[in-house]
Design a protein around this motif. Structure first.
Motif, PDB file in Angstrom:
ATOM      1  N   CYS A 100       0.771  -1.107  -0.114  1.00 17.69           N
ATOM      2  CA  CYS A 100      -0.005   0.121   0.107  1.00 17.69           C
ATOM      3  C   CYS A 100       0.838   1.166  -0.144  1.00 17.69           C
ATOM      4  O   CYS A 100       2.028   1.004   0.329  1.00 17.69           O
ATOM      5  N   ALA A 101       0.250   2.394  -0.501  1.00 16.21           N
ATOM      6  CA  ALA A 101       1.201   3.590  -0.533  1.00 16.21           C
ATOM      7  C   ALA A 101       0.738   4.660   0.429  1.00 16.21           C
ATOM      8  O   ALA A 101      -0.655   4.732   0.612  1.00 16.21           O
ATOM      9  N   VAL A 102       1.392   4.984   1.017  1.00 11.99           N
ATOM     10  CA  VAL A 102       0.940   6.325   2.018  1.00 11.99           C
ATOM     11  C   VAL A 102       1.788   7.508   1.795  1.00 11.99           C
ATOM     12  O   VAL A 102       2.965   7.517   1.917  1.00 11.99           O
TER      13      VAL A 102
ATOM     14  N   ALA B 273      -5.027   4.606   9.678  1.00 17.96           N
ATOM     15  CA  ALA B 273      -4.486   3.508  10.579  1.00 17.96           C
ATOM     16  C   ALA B 273      -4.267   2.350   9.328  1.00 17.96           C
ATOM     17  O   ALA B 273      -4.697   2.327   8.107  1.00 17.96           O
ATOM     18  N   PHE B 274      -3.261   1.623   9.607  1.00 20.21           N
ATOM     19  CA  PHE B 274      -2.960   0.551   8.761  1.00 20.21           C
ATOM     20  C   PHE B 274      -3.644  -0.653   9.075  1.00 20.21           C
ATOM     21  O   PHE B 274      -3.862  -1.033  10.158  1.00 20.21           O
ATOM     22  N   TYR B 275      -4.177  -1.464   8.325  1.00 23.99           N
ATOM     23  CA  TYR B 275      -4.744  -2.730   8.282  1.00 23.99           C
ATOM     24  C   TYR B 275      -4.209  -3.790   7.573  1.00 23.99           C
ATOM     25  O   TYR B 275      -3.769  -3.726   6.501  1.00 23.99           O
ATOM     26  N   ILE B 276      -4.064  -4.847   8.279  1.00 28.50           N
ATOM     27  CA  ILE B 276      -3.517  -6.114   7.320  1.00 28.50           C
ATOM     28  C   ILE B 276      -4.444  -7.196   7.750  1.00 28.50           C
ATOM     29  O   ILE B 276      -4.761  -7.800   8.919  1.00 28.50           O
ATOM     30  N   TYR B 277      -4.854  -7.848   6.811  1.00 25.71           N
ATOM     31  CA  TYR B 277      -5.900  -9.029   6.534  1.00 25.71           C
ATOM     32  C   TYR B 277      -5.060 -10.307   6.053  1.00 25.71           C
ATOM     33  O   TYR B 277      -4.377 -10.189   5.172  1.00 25.71           O
ATOM     34  N   TRP B 278      -5.424 -11.390   6.596  1.00 22.26           N
ATOM     35  CA  TRP B 278      -4.870 -12.775   6.177  1.00 22.26           C
ATOM     36  C   TRP B 278      -5.737 -13.727   6.448  1.00 22.26           C
ATOM     37  O   TRP B 278      -6.746 -13.728   7.279  1.00 22.26           O
TER      38      TRP B 278
ATOM     39  N   ALA C 210      -0.478   3.985  14.925  1.00 23.99           N
ATOM     40  CA  ALA C 210       0.705   4.613  15.252  1.00 23.99           C
ATOM     41  C   ALA C 210       1.306   5.075  13.859  1.00 23.99           C
ATOM     42  O   ALA C 210       1.178   4.661  12.979  1.00 23.99           O
ATOM     43  N   PRO C 211       1.983   6.274  14.330  1.00 26.38           N
ATOM     44  CA  PRO C 211       2.917   6.940  13.176  1.00 26.38           C
ATOM     45  C   PRO C 211       3.940   5.883  12.577  1.00 26.38           C
ATOM     46  O   PRO C 211       4.211   5.019  13.171  1.00 26.38           O
TER      47      PRO C 211
ATOM     48  N   GLU D 285       5.042  -4.051  18.964  1.00 24.89           N
ATOM     49  CA  GLU D 285       4.122  -3.362  20.169  1.00 24.89           C
ATOM     50  C   GLU D 285       2.940  -2.407  19.562  1.00 24.89           C
ATOM     51  O   GLU D 285       1.903  -2.156  20.101  1.00 24.89           O
ATOM     52  N   ALA D 286       3.305  -1.950  18.399  1.00 27.63           N
ATOM     53  CA  ALA D 286       2.441  -0.867  17.606  1.00 27.63           C
ATOM     54  C   ALA D 286       1.189  -1.593  17.064  1.00 27.63           C
ATOM     55  O   ALA D 286       0.105  -0.863  17.039  1.00 27.63           O
TER      56      ALA D 286
END
Length: 547
Positions: free
Chosen positions: A50-52, A116-121, A135-136, A144-145
Motif C-alpha cells: 500500500c502507498a501512504v 490506520a494500517f490494516y492487515i488481513y490474512w 501508530a505513526p 507493540e504498535a
C-alpha cells in the motif's frame, strides 16, 4: 580475492553492509535510473503493498514463522528495507508453540484507511484475521504498535482476503478458497464487512468461477478506479500460471475478465499474485515468481491502462529490466542480512520456526546472541518438529555467510551449529563428546515425510576453554562456521582461527520447505539432558560475495 584476504576482510570489516543495509550480494538498483528484477531476491510470498504519500509498505505470507507479517518500506518500489513485523505470536499457543509447517498466515493484504494500517490474512484452518495500528510510521518498527489479531470471519477454507473501503465508507472483502480445507477452489467471493472492518455483516456471494479456463483462481486483490471495481488475481497455479484482471460496476459483479500478464517468451514462469500501486505518476504491479528452493521472489512491472485494462510488463510479458518508478536521491538500501548482535535485539531478518520462548535464546550484554540447547523429544527423528531454529531467508542466488561462535557445553551430547533448513536439510555442528568436541554434518533427506537424520563425523577439535567452577562447569570451543550458496548448492566450511577454512563434507542441494523457501541460520540442541543446558553464543554473522 584470495582466501586469506577474503577471510581477513570478513574479520576486520565492522559490518558495513549491515550498518547501512546495503547488500554486497544483491541489489536491483542499477544506479542509472533503471532496475533489474527481482527487486527482492528473497522469499516474500504473496506480496501486497500500500502507498501512504511517497512511502510504500509491503507485507507477505509468513505461515508458521515468527515474528510474522514482515513489514518492508520503500520510497521507490525498488529499494526495500525490513522495518518490523505485525505479528509477534500465533494463537492458539498450544498449537503454534510447535512448528506447523504450511499453516498460519496465508496471503495477507495491507491497507491504509483513515490514518490506520490494516492487515488481513487467511488462516485456512481457522478463518480470516486482521491486525491494525494507528501508530505513526516511525513506530512501525516495533510489533507493540500492532493490535492483537481479531477474527473477522471464523471458518475453514477461506484464504487470500483483501478489503476495500468504498467512497461511501462501506467495506467489502474478497477472498479465495483452499480446496485442501473447503473441498473446492477457483472461486472468489465478496461480502460486506462492518465499516470498521472487524466483522462480516453480509453473506458471501460468488463473483467469479475460474472453471477450466482459469483454474486455481486465487489471491484476489480488490480495488476501485474511475467508478469500476477491479479484482486482480492469478490463475493457473503457482509455477505455470498467469495474471487476471476483472472489472464490474458493482462489487458483487458480474465481472468481465482478461489475462493481463503471462510468461510468454520470457524465462519468468508463472508470474503470480501481487499488488497494484500508483507511484511516480504511473502504475505498477509487484508480483512473485517461484524459484523453487529460494522460495517466491518479488518482481516489479509497469502497468499500462491505455486499453482500459491494466496490461502488465511488456504487453503482458514480464520485464527483467526497466526504468525505476521514482528516481530519487535517497541511498540504495537492502533488506538486512548480516548481524553483529550489538544492539540488544535480533536483526529483523530473523524468524523462529514457531512461537518464541525465552529459553530458545536471548541477546547478551557483550554483543552476542545466546542460543540455549533445546531438549529434543524422545524418539527424535529430525529438526522438522523442532521450534528453536533461528533462520533467515537467502537474499541472493550466490553468497557466503560466515559466523563466529563459541559453543559452551555443560555435558555430553549437547551441540549447536549452522543450518540450511527445508524439506531436506543439512547442518554443520559441534558436539561435546567427553573432553573433546566432534565436528559433524547432520543431514536429513525427506524430513517432512518422517525421515531420520543421519550424522557424519568430520573432525575432532580440542576445547579452547574449560571452566574451573566446581558446579556444572562448561567446556567451550571457539569456532568460525561458513556456508556458501551457489545456485542452490551449499558447501560448509570451518576454521579455528578465522583465516584458514576447511571444507566440511559434501555439497548439499537446497530444498524448499512447506510453502516457504529454504532458510539458513542457527540452532542448538541436546538429547537426554540430565543437568543444565549448554549454549552457543553467536558473535556475528557476515554475508559477502562468494570468493
Amino acid at each position: 580475492m584470495n582466501k586469506g584476504l577474503f577471510s581477513l576482510f570478513l574479520l576486520m570489516m565492522p559490518a558495513l553492509a549491515s550498518a547501512q543495509s546495503v547488500s554486497q550480494v544483491w541489489s536491483p538498483d542499477n544506479g542509472d535510473g533503471t532496475y533489474t528484477n527481482p527487486v527482492l531476491f528473497a522469499d516474500y510470498s504473496d506480496p501486497d503493498v500500500c502507498a501512504v504519500g511517497n512511502d510504500f509498505y509491503l507485507t507477505a505470507s509468513s505461515f508458521n514463522c515468527i515474528p510474522g507479517l514482515p513489514i518492508l518500506h520503500s520510497t521507490d518500489l525498488v529499494n526495500w528495507r525490513i522495518i518490523g513485523h505485525a505479528l509477534k505470536e500465533q494463537k492458539p499457543v498450544e498449537l503454534f508453540n510447535r512448528p506447523q509447517h504450511g499453516k498460519g498466515v496465508w496471503a495477507p493484504a495491507i491497507r491504509f484507511h483513515r490514518g490506520a494500517f490494516y492487515i488481513y490474512w487467511g488462516d485456512p484452518d481457522r478463518g480470516i484475521f486482521m491486525v491494525k495500528t494507528d501508530a505513526p510510521t516511525s513506530r512501525l518498527s516495533g510489533d507493540e504498535a500492532w493490535s492483537e489479531p481479531v477474527c473477522v470471519i471464523a471458518g475453514k477454507g477461506m484464504i487470500d482476503p483483501c478489503p476495500l473501503w468504498d467512497d461511501d465508507g462501506r467495506c467489502y472483502l474478497v477472498n479465495g478458497w483452499a480446496a485442501s480445507r473447503a473441498g473446492f477452489n477457483s472461486v472468489l467471493t465478496v461480502r460486506e464487512l462492518s465499516a470498521d472492518g472487524t466483522q462480516a455483516i453480509g453473506l458471501p456471494r460468488i463473483v467469479f468461477d475460474g472453471g477450466q479456463e482459469n483454474h486455481t483462481t486465487e489471491g484476489p486483490k480488490l480495488y476501485k478506479r474511475d467508478g469500476w471495481y477491479w479484482i486482480m488475481c492469478p490463475a493457473g497455479g503457482v509455477e505455470m500460471g498467469w495474471q487476471l484482471a476483472m472489472r464490474s460496476r458493482s462489487p458483487y459483479g458480474p465481472y468481465e475478465w482478461r489475462r493481463v500478464m503471462w510468461q510468454g517468451k520470457t524465462a519468468i514462469n508463472g508470474p503470480h499474485q501481487g499488488a497494484w500501486v500508483h507511484a511516480g505518476g504511473s502504475d505498477w504491479f509487484l508480483h512473485f515468481n517461484d524459484r523453487a528452493a529460494y522460495g517466491r521472489v518479488v518482481y516489479l512491472q509497469p502497468v499500462d491502462w491505455s486499453s482500459g485494462w491494466p496490461m502488465m510488463g511488456n504487453h503482458g510479458e514480464p520485464y527483467t529490466r526497466f526504468r525505476k518508478p521514482v528516481c530519487t536521491t535517497s541511498p540504495i538500501v537492502s533488506p538486512q542480512e548480516s548481524d553483529e548482535f550489538n544492539d540488544g535485539r535480533l536483526g529483523l531478518q530473523w524468524q523462529w520456526h514457531a512461537n518464541y520462548e525465552q529459553t530458545f535464546g536471548m541477546p547478551t550484554a557483550d554483543g552476542c546472541y545466546r542460543l540455549y540447547t533445546a531438549d529434543l523429544s524422545e524418539g527424535y527423528k529430525s529438526l522438522w518438529d523442532v521450534p528453536n531454529l533461528l533462520l533467515q531467508k537467502p537474499a541472493a542466488p550466490r553468497f557466503t555467510a560466515t559466523a563466529k561462535v563459541r559453543f559452551a557445553s555443560k555435558e555430553d551430547g549437547q551441540y549447536g551449529g549452522l543450518l540450511m533448513m527445508g524439506r531436506d536439510y543439512s547442518a554443520l555442528v559441534v558436539v561435546r563428546q567427553g573432553d573433546t568436541f566432534v565436528l559433524q554434518r547432520h543431514t536429513c533427506m525427506g524430513a517432512d515425510e518422517g525421515a531420520v537424520e543421519t550424522r557424519q563425523t568430520i573432525a575432532t577439535l580440542a576445547p579452547t576453554h574449560r571452566d574451573t567452577i566446581p558446579y556444572s562447569p562448561a567446556t567451550c570451543l571457539d569456532l568460525y562456521l561458513r556456508i556458501t550458496i551457489s545456485d542452490g548448492i551449499c558447501r560448509y566450511y570451518y576454521s579455528t582461527d578465522g583465516k584458514r577454512f576447511r571444507e566440511a563434507g559434501r555439497p548439499f542441494t537446497m530444498r524448499q520447505g512447506k510453502w516457504i523457501g529454504a532458510k539458513y541460520g542457527f540452532y542448538a540442541a541436546c538429547e537426554q539432558r540430565k543437568g543444565n543446558r549448554g549454549w552457543m553464543d553467536v558473535d556475528w554473522i557476515r554475508v559477502a560475495p562468494v570468493e
